[in-house]
Design an enzyme around this catalytic site. Structure first.
Site, PDB file in Angstrom:
ATOM      1  N   GLY A 180      -3.971  14.329  -1.935  1.00  0.00           N
ATOM      2  CA  GLY A 180      -5.190  14.592  -2.708  1.00  0.00           C
ATOM      3  C   GLY A 180      -5.371  13.630  -3.859  1.00  0.00           C
ATOM      4  N   ALA A 181      -4.843  12.402  -3.720  1.00  0.00           N
ATOM      5  CA  ALA A 181      -4.876  11.457  -4.835  1.00  0.00           C
ATOM      6  C   ALA A 181      -5.742  10.242  -4.533  1.00  0.00           C
ATOM      7  CB  ALA A 181      -3.462  11.016  -5.177  1.00  0.00           C
ATOM      8  N   GLY A 182      -6.342  10.198  -3.349  1.00  0.00           N
ATOM      9  CA  GLY A 182      -7.203   9.061  -3.010  1.00  0.00           C
ATOM     10  C   GLY A 182      -6.451   7.892  -2.409  1.00  0.00           C
ATOM     11  N   LEU A 183      -5.175   8.092  -2.072  1.00  0.00           N
ATOM     12  CA  LEU A 183      -4.391   6.990  -1.517  1.00  0.00           C
ATOM     13  C   LEU A 183      -4.231   7.102  -0.003  1.00  0.00           C
ATOM     14  CD1 LEU A 183      -1.620   6.596  -4.272  1.00  0.00           C
ATOM     15  CD2 LEU A 183      -3.797   5.388  -4.051  1.00  0.00           C
ATOM     16  N   GLY A 184      -5.049   7.939   0.621  1.00  0.00           N
ATOM     17  CA  GLY A 184      -5.046   8.004   2.088  1.00  0.00           C
ATOM     18  C   GLY A 184      -3.847   8.729   2.648  1.00  0.00           C
TER      19      GLY A 184
ATOM     20  N   SER B 278      -3.437  11.867   3.840  1.00  0.00           N
ATOM     21  CA  SER B 278      -3.595  12.631   5.087  1.00  0.00           C
ATOM     22  C   SER B 278      -3.754  11.681   6.281  1.00  0.00           C
ATOM     23  CB  SER B 278      -4.779  13.609   5.006  1.00  0.00           C
ATOM     24  OG  SER B 278      -6.002  12.923   4.935  1.00  0.00           O
ATOM     25  N   ALA B 279      -4.477  10.582   6.087  1.00  0.00           N
ATOM     26  CA  ALA B 279      -4.651   9.636   7.204  1.00  0.00           C
ATOM     27  C   ALA B 279      -3.335   8.963   7.559  1.00  0.00           C
ATOM     28  CB  ALA B 279      -5.702   8.587   6.836  1.00  0.00           C
ATOM     29  N   ALA B 280      -2.543   8.638   6.526  1.00  0.00           N
ATOM     30  CA  ALA B 280      -1.244   8.007   6.790  1.00  0.00           C
ATOM     31  C   ALA B 280      -0.372   8.954   7.614  1.00  0.00           C
ATOM     32  CB  ALA B 280      -0.561   7.643   5.476  1.00  0.00           C
TER      33      ALA B 280
ATOM     34  N   ASP C 208      -9.954   5.448   6.050  1.00  0.00           N
ATOM     35  CA  ASP C 208      -8.550   5.751   5.719  1.00  0.00           C
ATOM     36  C   ASP C 208      -7.656   5.603   6.950  1.00  0.00           C
ATOM     37  OD1 ASP C 208      -9.748   6.404   3.333  1.00  0.00           O
ATOM     38  OD2 ASP C 208      -8.773   8.353   3.112  1.00  0.00           O
TER      39      ASP C 208
END
Ligand code: MEV
Length: 310
Positions: free
Chosen positions: A99-103, A105-107, A148
């Site tokens: 939830g920090a904008g660093l992708g 969940s996609a990673a 992402d």
């Protein structure tokens, strides 16, 4: 692949350099994979199960709408494989804050798909793996652009545009970023929905902002290819102003961006969905340490990353 027949698959975390939100509406965005990400292994087991070690999470796939998102996302991924496949235990290790904008969940999604592919002997290109991760991402984010998952699977620095081939960008000079996580988790779904509501109310105004962001992306690509970090930093600042006009920034993000600029960063902006999460500051060798110091009292976590590095 590691020894002993088990397979390690990677999903990269990412930062959006320029173009978040505009990319949802078909504009291009400039993004870079970072050296932090997720690693997954899969092995045959007597039933399907997904574990995420650092979070102490263990789920079985479920299509029940009331089930946890992770269980539904796992089911959405598994549904893409042939019926009668062997059942699998998938284990993920993740280095990114969620939830920090660093992708994050996609990673995780891309690493899970990679591990399953490797174990079942499915061969596909990274972009096809990214496409497969959309089903996973939709469970968490509703209407993701796919940027992402694409960066998680493909790595590097690239211009992404929905429905277009990925355009690789070769930086003339390494791009060093200080990433500050303010400690406020944010929901990509909620922020994307907020922009959609603003666009319903004032389509012309919002589309002008999105077009402005797209212009920054085009110039940003040229600045990266020319190694002009001063110009790229100014584009970060302009992008931050446009994103703020869409109410995507927070006091914490503004404070971190201001502190980074005062400490000598070329420029700074929020990255990802906003409403919390992370900011990025573009730094040179001389400004990296002062920017880190300036962010220390404000940020919950600080990462020093090279954009596009493996
Ligand atoms: C999230 O990393 C980027 C957004 O543009 C959403 C998306 O593209 O799916 C906010």
């Amino acid at each position: 692949m590691i020894e002993g027949g088990s397979h390690v698959a990677i999903g990269h975390g990412k930062v959006i350099l320029l173009g978040e939100h505009a990319v949802v509406y078909g504009r291009p965005a400039l993004a870079a994979a970072i050296g932090l990400g997720a690693r997954a292994t899969a092995e045959r087991a007597d039933h399907d199960v997904l574990t995420i070690a650092p979070w102490n999470v263990r789920v079985e796939p479920s299509v029940d709408p009331g089930a946890p998102e992770l269980a539904r996302a796992f089911a959405a991924v598994l549904a893409q494989y042939p019926e009668g496949r062997p059942t699998l235990s998938v284990a993920v290790d993740v280095e990114l804050p969620g939830g920090a904008g660093l992708g994050c969940s996609a990673a995780i999604g891309v690493s899970v798909i990679g591990a399953i592919d490797d174990t079942l002997g499915v061969a596909r290109e990274p972009r096809a793996r990214a496409d497969a991760s959309l089903a996973w991402e939709r469970v968490f984010h509703g209407n993701p652009s796919g940027i992402d998952g694409t960066m998680a699977a493909c790595g590097g620095i690239a211009v992404f545009q929905r429905g277009q081939p990925l355009e690789r960008v070769a930086p003339r000079e390494p791009l060093r970023l200080i990433v500050g996580y303010g400690g406020e988790a944010s929901s990509t779904r909620a922020m994307v929905e907020s922009v959609a509501r603003q666009r319903d109310r004032a389509p012309e105004r919002v589309d002008q902002v999105l077009d402005g962001i797209a212009a920054l992306v085009r110039n940003g690509r040229l600045a990266i290819e020319a190694g002009d970090h001063a110009a790229l930093g100014k584009l970060f600042d302009l992008c931050q102003a446009l994103l703020s006009s869409l109410m995507l920034s927070t006091t914490k993000l503004e404070e971190m961006c201001d502190a980074a600029r005062r400490a000598g960063a070329f420029g700074a902006k929020l990255t990802g969905a906003g409403g919390g999460g992370c900011m990025i500051a573009l730094v040179g060798d001389a400004s990296a340490a002062p920017v880190r110091e300036a962010l220390a009292p404000l940020a919950a976590q600080i990462f020093d990353v090279e954009a596009g590095a493996p």
